[in-house]
Design a protein around this motif. Structure first.
Motif, PDB file in Angstrom:
ATOM      1  N   PHE A   1      -7.068  22.550  12.913  1.00  0.00           N
ATOM      2  CA  PHE A   1      -6.069  23.448  13.676  1.00  0.00           C
ATOM      3  C   PHE A   1      -6.745  24.155  14.802  1.00  0.00           C
ATOM      4  O   PHE A   1      -6.069  24.228  15.737  1.00  0.00           O
ATOM      5  CB  PHE A   1      -5.519  24.412  12.516  1.00  0.00           C
ATOM      6  CG  PHE A   1      -4.230  24.047  11.714  1.00  0.00           C
ATOM      7  CD1 PHE A   1      -4.197  22.971  11.212  1.00  0.00           C
ATOM      8  CD2 PHE A   1      -3.294  25.139  11.914  1.00  0.00           C
ATOM      9  CE1 PHE A   1      -2.974  22.582  10.530  1.00  0.00           C
ATOM     10  CE2 PHE A   1      -2.114  24.776  11.351  1.00  0.00           C
ATOM     11  CZ  PHE A   1      -1.864  23.406  10.740  1.00  0.00           C
TER      12      PHE A   1
ATOM     13  N   HIS B   1      -2.354  29.748  13.116  1.00  0.00           N
ATOM     14  CA  HIS B   1      -1.734  29.756  12.347  1.00  0.00           C
ATOM     15  C   HIS B   1      -1.735  31.315  11.723  1.00  0.00           C
ATOM     16  O   HIS B   1      -2.736  31.951  11.408  1.00  0.00           O
ATOM     17  CB  HIS B   1      -1.900  29.009  10.888  1.00  0.00           C
ATOM     18  CG  HIS B   1      -1.168  28.998   9.662  1.00  0.00           C
ATOM     19  ND1 HIS B   1       0.079  28.465   9.565  1.00  0.00           N
ATOM     20  CD2 HIS B   1      -1.489  29.883   8.589  1.00  0.00           C
ATOM     21  CE1 HIS B   1       0.570  29.031   8.401  1.00  0.00           C
ATOM     22  NE2 HIS B   1      -0.147  29.776   7.764  1.00  0.00           N
TER      23      HIS B   1
ATOM     24  N   ASN C   1      -0.015  33.911   8.404  1.00  0.00           N
ATOM     25  CA  ASN C   1       0.780  33.892   7.127  1.00  0.00           C
ATOM     26  C   ASN C   1       1.409  35.232   7.202  1.00  0.00           C
ATOM     27  O   ASN C   1       0.711  36.457   7.553  1.00  0.00           O
ATOM     28  CB  ASN C   1       0.069  33.965   5.515  1.00  0.00           C
ATOM     29  CG  ASN C   1      -0.479  32.483   5.375  1.00  0.00           C
ATOM     30  OD1 ASN C   1       0.352  31.586   6.043  1.00  0.00           O
ATOM     31  ND2 ASN C   1      -1.343  32.360   4.917  1.00  0.00           N
TER      32      ASN C   1
ATOM     33  N   VAL D   1       0.084  22.509   7.078  1.00  0.00           N
ATOM     34  CA  VAL D   1       0.389  24.097   7.169  1.00  0.00           C
ATOM     35  C   VAL D   1       0.385  24.254   5.780  1.00  0.00           C
ATOM     36  O   VAL D   1      -0.116  25.475   5.464  1.00  0.00           O
ATOM     37  CB  VAL D   1       1.741  24.199   7.788  1.00  0.00           C
ATOM     38  CG1 VAL D   1       2.166  25.523   7.648  1.00  0.00           C
ATOM     39  CG2 VAL D   1       1.537  23.748   9.111  1.00  0.00           C
TER      40      VAL D   1
ATOM     41  N   MET E   1      -3.354  25.611   4.959  1.00  0.00           N
ATOM     42  CA  MET E   1      -3.531  26.874   5.616  1.00  0.00           C
ATOM     43  C   MET E   1      -2.709  28.034   5.132  1.00  0.00           C
ATOM     44  O   MET E   1      -3.250  29.060   4.807  1.00  0.00           O
ATOM     45  CB  MET E   1      -2.990  26.963   7.081  1.00  0.00           C
ATOM     46  CG  MET E   1      -3.511  25.741   7.841  1.00  0.00           C
ATOM     47  SD  MET E   1      -5.543  26.125   8.161  1.00  0.00           S
ATOM     48  CE  MET E   1      -5.598  27.646   9.264  1.00  0.00           C
TER      49      MET E   1
ATOM     50  N   PHE F   1       8.410  27.819   6.414  1.00  0.00           N
ATOM     51  CA  PHE F   1       7.655  27.029   7.611  1.00  0.00           C
ATOM     52  C   PHE F   1       8.628  27.180   8.772  1.00  0.00           C
ATOM     53  O   PHE F   1       9.390  26.434   8.859  1.00  0.00           O
ATOM     54  CB  PHE F   1       7.226  25.681   7.340  1.00  0.00           C
ATOM     55  CG  PHE F   1       6.193  25.848   6.284  1.00  0.00           C
ATOM     56  CD1 PHE F   1       5.344  26.791   5.750  1.00  0.00           C
ATOM     57  CD2 PHE F   1       5.969  24.298   5.549  1.00  0.00           C
ATOM     58  CE1 PHE F   1       4.552  26.684   4.657  1.00  0.00           C
ATOM     59  CE2 PHE F   1       5.200  24.354   4.656  1.00  0.00           C
ATOM     60  CZ  PHE F   1       4.353  25.377   4.055  1.00  0.00           C
TER      61      PHE F   1
ATOM     62  N   THR G   1       6.948  24.344  12.313  1.00  0.00           N
ATOM     63  CA  THR G   1       6.499  23.043  11.996  1.00  0.00           C
ATOM     64  C   THR G   1       7.169  21.912  12.701  1.00  0.00           C
ATOM     65  O   THR G   1       6.665  20.858  13.373  1.00  0.00           O
ATOM     66  CB  THR G   1       6.389  22.568  10.649  1.00  0.00           C
ATOM     67  OG1 THR G   1       7.596  22.804   9.851  1.00  0.00           O
ATOM     68  CG2 THR G   1       5.042  23.243   9.720  1.00  0.00           C
TER      69      THR G   1
ATOM     70  N   ARG H   1       5.646  21.949  16.188  1.00  0.00           N
ATOM     71  CA  ARG H   1       4.538  21.371  16.326  1.00  0.00           C
ATOM     72  C   ARG H   1       4.588  19.919  16.116  1.00  0.00           C
ATOM     73  O   ARG H   1       3.718  19.214  17.125  1.00  0.00           O
ATOM     74  CB  ARG H   1       3.411  22.164  15.389  1.00  0.00           C
ATOM     75  CG  ARG H   1       3.263  23.586  15.555  1.00  0.00           C
ATOM     76  CD  ARG H   1       2.499  24.062  16.604  1.00  0.00           C
ATOM     77  NE  ARG H   1       3.095  23.711  17.825  1.00  0.00           N
ATOM     78  CZ  ARG H   1       4.146  24.502  18.383  1.00  0.00           C
ATOM     79  NH1 ARG H   1       4.538  25.792  17.693  1.00  0.00           N
ATOM     80  NH2 ARG H   1       4.507  24.347  19.705  1.00  0.00           N
TER      81      ARG H   1
ATOM     82  N   LYS I   1       1.820  28.283  18.140  1.00  0.00           N
ATOM     83  CA  LYS I   1       1.782  28.918  16.865  1.00  0.00           C
ATOM     84  C   LYS I   1       2.369  28.343  15.596  1.00  0.00           C
ATOM     85  O   LYS I   1       3.129  27.298  15.734  1.00  0.00           O
ATOM     86  CB  LYS I   1       2.666  30.356  17.085  1.00  0.00           C
ATOM     87  CG  LYS I   1       4.109  30.161  17.265  1.00  0.00           C
ATOM     88  CD  LYS I   1       4.859  31.511  17.714  1.00  0.00           C
ATOM     89  CE  LYS I   1       6.127  31.344  17.862  1.00  0.00           C
ATOM     90  NZ  LYS I   1       6.867  32.508  18.218  1.00  0.00           N
ATOM     91  N   SER I   2       1.797  28.735  14.602  1.00  0.00           N
ATOM     92  CA  SER I   2       2.317  28.338  13.333  1.00  0.00           C
ATOM     93  C   SER I   2       2.550  29.498  12.421  1.00  0.00           C
ATOM     94  O   SER I   2       1.617  30.319  12.134  1.00  0.00           O
ATOM     95  CB  SER I   2       1.527  27.226  12.703  1.00  0.00           C
ATOM     96  OG  SER I   2       1.816  27.010  11.117  1.00  0.00           O
ATOM     97  N   ARG I   3       3.864  29.531  11.832  1.00  0.00           N
ATOM     98  CA  ARG I   3       4.012  30.837  10.925  1.00  0.00           C
ATOM     99  C   ARG I   3       4.503  30.237   9.547  1.00  0.00           C
ATOM    100  O   ARG I   3       5.439  29.516   9.602  1.00  0.00           O
ATOM    101  CB  ARG I   3       4.994  31.748  11.603  1.00  0.00           C
ATOM    102  CG  ARG I   3       4.397  32.365  12.820  1.00  0.00           C
ATOM    103  CD  ARG I   3       5.897  33.101  13.640  1.00  0.00           C
ATOM    104  NE  ARG I   3       6.772  32.274  14.021  1.00  0.00           N
ATOM    105  CZ  ARG I   3       7.913  32.430  14.461  1.00  0.00           C
ATOM    106  NH1 ARG I   3       8.299  33.833  14.350  1.00  0.00           N
ATOM    107  NH2 ARG I   3       8.547  31.485  14.853  1.00  0.00           N
TER     108      ARG I   3
END
Length: 266
Positions: free
Chosen positions: A58, A65, A67, A93, A96, A191, A194, A197, A210-212
């Motif tokens: 990542f 990422h 959370n 993900v 993570m 997610f 994703t 991404r 970003k990744s949430r």
């Protein structure tokens, strides 16, 4: 400009694949060693290695990422985790998103055929072959056995990629049957990024950004029986659907007037 974006995605995806392979090969000897410690202890070690892999790639992929938790998450409890499945990026993900507790993922059997990666896969997931009813039933039994060992399980109730512009596609019963039979609460995780991404349409669509992951409130199953599978499935579906719209997940054709908000970071 569009041509430049396409070229960037293609080049970056090749770079991302090389990073993926390089880190996997570096960790492979440790995974082989861990496999000698058995399904439980060895599996836990392999998941720790996979989480280390995710941490490294990542950073190298330029993906940040985070959370989010709508309510506090109790890592001392077991759950049947369910998540929306819309991208090839979902499994990285997951590595993570779920930390501080042991878990096993239900995964497609055909992925075990991939060289090198397949060895990771066979030793880390509960495999399911949905083409055969007996094999599906065997996978459910394995999931229940995992839960009896004090380990949470992770299931994509949609089964395959959601290739629509709706929040979710229809759910299979499996996750909800397992939750009821083992009296293990459901914990939905969303997610949100994703799809951006890496789209399900192509593995050559990797982009930094970003990744949430959003943890929703747990859905209790105490006292429910198999007669309640459909109502439980519907309850979880509606909860996840509502929240994916609320957070404006990228693949959704959103109804007018929908607002977004951030959950509390923890």
């Amino acid at each position: 400009m569009q041509y430049v974006k396409i070229c960037f995605k293609a080049v970056f995806s090749v770079y991302g694949l090389l990073v993926f392979i390089a880190i996997m090969l570096l960790l492979f000897p440790f995974v082989v060693l861990a496999s000698f410690f058995g399904k439980v202890k060895g599996g836990n070690i392999i998941y720790m290695l996979c989480q280390l892999w995710a941490d490294i790639v990542f950073v190298l992929w330029g993906i940040r990422h985070t959370n989010y938790y709508e309510v506090p998450h109790d890592r001392s409890k077991q759950y049947v985790f369910v998540f929306n499945h819309v991208s090839y990026m979902d499994i990285p993900v997951l590595m993570m998103a779920i930390r501080g507790q042991h878990f096993r993922i239900l995964g497609k059997a055909e992925m075990a055929k991939v060289p090198v990666f397949g060895f990771f896969y066979r030793n880390a997931v509960v495999m399911v072959d949905r083409s055969d009813a007996q094999k599906r039933a065997k996978s459910v039994m394995q999931l229940k056995s995992v839960i009896k060992k004090g380990i949470s399980v992770v299931i994509a109730p949609e089964g395959t990629f959601n290739m629509t512009h709706h929040p979710l596609k229809s759910f299979y019963d499996g996750a909800f049957r397992v939750a009821i039979e083992t009296q293990t609460p459901i914990k939905p995780i969303l997610f949100l990024d994703t799809y951006d991404r890496m789209s399900y349409a192509s593995v050559c669509s990797l982009t930094p950004g970003k990744s949430r992951a959003v943890y929703l409130e747990e859905v209790p199953v105490e006292g429910l029986t198999q007669k309640d599978v459909n109502s439980l499935k519907e309850k979880v579906y509606r909860l996840m659907e509502e929240k994916l719209i609320f957070y404006k997940a990228a693949w959704i054709t959103r109804p007018a007037g929908t607002k977004s908000a951030e959950a509390g970071k923890q």
